[in-house]
Design a protein around this motif. Structure first.
Motif, PDB file in Angstrom:
ATOM      1  N   PHE A 188      11.630  46.180  -9.381  1.00 24.46           N
ATOM      2  CA  PHE A 188      10.389  46.590  -8.721  1.00 24.46           C
ATOM      3  C   PHE A 188      10.006  45.594  -7.630  1.00 24.46           C
ATOM      4  N   GLU A 189      10.040  44.316  -7.984  1.00 27.64           N
ATOM      5  CA  GLU A 189       9.628  43.281  -7.021  1.00 27.64           C
ATOM      6  C   GLU A 189      10.542  43.239  -5.803  1.00 27.64           C
ATOM      7  N   GLU A 190      11.824  43.437  -6.044  1.00 28.19           N
ATOM      8  CA  GLU A 190      12.759  43.442  -4.912  1.00 28.19           C
ATOM      9  C   GLU A 190      12.436  44.579  -3.938  1.00 28.19           C
ATOM     10  N   LYS A 191      12.158  45.755  -4.487  1.00 32.17           N
ATOM     11  CA  LYS A 191      11.811  46.900  -3.630  1.00 32.17           C
ATOM     12  C   LYS A 191      10.531  46.617  -2.857  1.00 32.17           C
TER      13      LYS A 191
ATOM     14  N   ARG B   4      -5.075  44.759 -21.112  1.00 33.29           N
ATOM     15  CA  ARG B   4      -6.122  43.797 -20.733  1.00 33.29           C
ATOM     16  C   ARG B   4      -5.597  42.832 -19.689  1.00 33.29           C
ATOM     17  N   GLN B   5      -4.325  42.481 -19.819  1.00 33.02           N
ATOM     18  CA  GLN B   5      -3.695  41.792 -18.698  1.00 33.02           C
ATOM     19  C   GLN B   5      -2.653  42.758 -18.163  1.00 33.02           C
ATOM     20  N   PHE B   6      -2.801  43.132 -16.920  1.00 30.94           N
ATOM     21  CA  PHE B   6      -1.826  44.040 -16.315  1.00 30.94           C
ATOM     22  C   PHE B   6      -1.514  43.510 -14.928  1.00 30.94           C
ATOM     23  N   HIS B   7      -0.581  44.147 -14.260  1.00 29.06           N
ATOM     24  CA  HIS B   7      -0.174  43.633 -12.963  1.00 29.06           C
ATOM     25  C   HIS B   7      -0.358  44.668 -11.874  1.00 29.06           C
ATOM     26  N   GLN B   8      -0.768  44.178 -10.722  1.00 34.34           N
ATOM     27  CA  GLN B   8      -0.923  45.075  -9.587  1.00 34.34           C
ATOM     28  C   GLN B   8      -0.119  44.566  -8.409  1.00 34.34           C
ATOM     29  N   PHE B   9       0.531  45.524  -7.780  1.00 36.67           N
ATOM     30  CA  PHE B   9       1.052  45.257  -6.451  1.00 36.67           C
ATOM     31  C   PHE B   9      -0.004  45.845  -5.538  1.00 36.67           C
TER      32      PHE B   9
ATOM     33  N   ILE C 134      -1.503  49.139  -6.920  1.00 34.43           N
ATOM     34  CA  ILE C 134      -0.558  49.937  -7.695  1.00 34.43           C
ATOM     35  C   ILE C 134      -0.350  49.237  -9.022  1.00 34.43           C
ATOM     36  N   GLY C 135      -0.472  49.980 -10.111  1.00 36.79           N
ATOM     37  CA  GLY C 135      -0.294  49.407 -11.437  1.00 36.79           C
ATOM     38  C   GLY C 135       1.190  49.298 -11.765  1.00 36.79           C
ATOM     39  N   VAL C 136       1.664  48.059 -11.865  1.00 36.79           N
ATOM     40  CA  VAL C 136       3.100  47.863 -12.093  1.00 36.79           C
ATOM     41  C   VAL C 136       3.541  48.449 -13.432  1.00 36.79           C
ATOM     42  N   GLU C 137       2.772  48.178 -14.486  1.00 29.89           N
ATOM     43  CA  GLU C 137       3.153  48.712 -15.801  1.00 29.89           C
ATOM     44  C   GLU C 137       3.242  50.238 -15.752  1.00 29.89           C
ATOM     45  N   ARG C 138       2.297  50.858 -15.079  1.00 26.75           N
ATOM     46  CA  ARG C 138       2.309  52.327 -15.013  1.00 26.75           C
ATOM     47  C   ARG C 138       3.501  52.860 -14.245  1.00 26.75           C
ATOM     48  N   VAL C 139       3.855  52.163 -13.182  1.00 24.30           N
ATOM     49  CA  VAL C 139       5.012  52.600 -12.399  1.00 24.30           C
ATOM     50  C   VAL C 139       6.274  52.507 -13.267  1.00 24.30           C
ATOM     51  N   LEU C 140       6.392  51.410 -13.996  1.00 23.11           N
ATOM     52  CA  LEU C 140       7.556  51.234 -14.866  1.00 23.11           C
ATOM     53  C   LEU C 140       7.569  52.293 -15.974  1.00 23.11           C
TER      54      LEU C 140
END
Length: 426
Positions: free
Chosen positions: A25-28, A124-129, A307-313
């Motif tokens: 994901f991060e590479e893209k 509760r801890q999530f990641h956003q791009f 963008i919610g990284v966990e949701r995308v995954l």
RNA sequence: GUGGGUGUAGCUCAGGAGGUUAGAGCACCAGAUUGUGGCUCUGGGGGCCGUGGGUUCGAGUCCCAUCAUCCACCCCA
């Protein structure tokens, strides 16, 4: 009782197996952002609580009930960032980045914290791009920002998603519309669901986006923000649509789309996935032309999305997207007989020095067990270093896929394997 | 914050209306001619049955609480 062997509620570990998905994901993201001219920015994980009170809005749920706020030893009230826009806006002001060439286009991939009840796609801890652009009002920028998110989803192999587009107006036309909407709905206020009777005063626009059928039926034919925009906002919205049309990009105008955060103006958009559960929003964004002024800066316009990284995954997994190819080791060096672990390590280090990913056994295992281990680690090649080999100066090199074996002079092993590995990569 | 479901081995799960030393598959480890992975076979290590209390002669099983987790609402990414 607190269990020491468990991560706190709503948090989770990303284990080595899953990390490959994240790196993919991060590479893209990094490749696309470079392509689009966005530079990375990193801000502190906590900020002064006041920043979020002012920037996000005191009546929003995020501020009212979801912040991780604490007092530090210097008696300051600090808050783990619940979203990315306010901190980036703060950095923009603090470093007077408005003095540089505009617009400033930045992105971040960072953890966010919200004290919410965990659920599918919500932590509760999530990641956003996220991306933020400051200093430009032009509608084509709104289109570019949306294009970036659409391109990311496509690069990630996500097939199904829909872009919902709306305009939430500006402080001027929204205030007028809000009053007019309240006027239209006031007769029905007691028929709405309990949530919406509350929303009637707090955020009447939100009633239009209610999931309850009764509320949907009661608001059929009601005036919409989109039809009551001021000249400036209407013109902007039309230009954004025009830009998207010119790009041949499809979207759904959803006049009932509302943003939860106070600072949004004009363009509001959301990208939803049909393969997720209730938390189906992959991306939410829009324009925030007065956020900077609200936190004490010049009245510089901005636009961005999260963008919610966990949701995308999650969506990738649900859509059956193939996982990225795992990065396995090139060579496993096995020992046999009396060859020491130190000798094996020396060979491994020689290989690594040539850029060959190499590993060895660290448990004193039998040759057979070393084979099994190399197989599990998906090593492409295996080298046997035994008493015989050392004596003859020849080691055995086995191709783990085909099973073919050849003798190689120990002195030439490194260059030989380096060549094989590099050849395969091309 | 509200409502509902579920907690048994590392993972997925069995454990009929309470009754001996709690099981399976996968995974892990070892072995199947003393230096060869994937397939097969054999064996082995592993479980405060989420936690605390209660009912009972007896609780993995019933009751209560608590924690965790899942799903939905709220909200959002």
């Amino acid at each position: 009782m607190i269990v020491l062997t468990k991560a706190p509620r709503g948090t989770r570990d990303i284990l080595p197996d899953e990390v490959e998905q994240w790196q993919f994901f991060e590479e893209k993201v990094r490749a696309l952002c470079r392509l689009f001219g966005y530079a990375e920015i990193r801000t502190p994980v906590f900020e002064h609580t006041e920043l979020f009170l002012r920037g996000v809005g005191e009546v929003t749920d995020i501020v009212a009930k979801e912040m991780y706020t604490f007092t530090d030893r210097g008696d300051r009230s600090l808050t783990l960032r619940p979203e990315g826009t306010a901190p980036v806006a703060r950095a923009y002001l603090e470093h007077k980045l408005y003095g540089e060439a505009q617009p400033l286009k930045v992105y971040y991939i960072e953890p966010m914290f919200r004290y919410d009840r965990p659920q599918a796609g919500r932590y509760r801890q999530f990641h956003q791009f996220g991306v933020e652009v400051f200093g430009a009002m032009e509608p084509s920028l709104d289109a570019e920002v949306m294009m970036l998110s659409l391109h990311l989803f496509r690069a990630l192999g996500l097939g199904e998603f829909s872009l919902q587009l709306n305009s939430v107006g500006c402080p001027l036309c929204r205030a007028a519309y809000r009053a007019c909407l309240q006027e239209e709905l006031k007769e029905k206020v007691n028929s709405f669901c309990p949530d919406c009777t509350g929303r009637f005063h707090k955020n009447p626009l939100r009633i239009l986006d209610c999931k309850h059928e009764v509320c949907q039926e009661l608001t059929v034919g009601v005036s919409l923000m989109i039809d009551n925009l001021c000249g400036d906002c209407a013109e902007h919205f039309a230009a954004v649509r025009e830009a998207m049309d010119a790009l041949g990009e499809s979207y759904v105008v959803n006049p009932r789309l509302v943003r939860g955060l106070d600072y949004y103006t004009k363009t509001a958009f959301e990208i939803v996935s049909p393969v997720l559960g209730a938390q189906s929003s992959l991306c939410g964004g829009g324009r925030y032309d007065h956020l900077l002024a609200a936190i004490g800066g010049p009245d510089v316009p901005g636009i961005g999305f999260g963008i919610g990284v966990e949701r995308v995954l999650l969506a990738r997994a649900a859509a059956g997207c193939s996982p990225p190819v795992s990065k396995s080791i090139d060579v496993f060096v096995a020992t046999a007989g009396n060859v020491s672990a130190a000798e094996a390590l020396r060979v491994v280090m020689d290989l690594r020095a040539e850029g060959v990913a190499a590993d060895k056994d660290f448990l004193g295992r039998s040759l057979k067990a070393q084979f099994k281990f190399a197989d599990k680690k998906q090593a492409k090649y295996l080298v046997i270093l035994g008493d015989e080999e050392i004596k003859r100066g020849q080691v055995m090199l086995r191709d783990m896929q085909t099973g073919s074996q050849t003798d190689v002079a120990l002195a030439e092993l490194t260059s030989m394997v380096a060549k094989l590995v590099k050849g395969a990569k091309k």
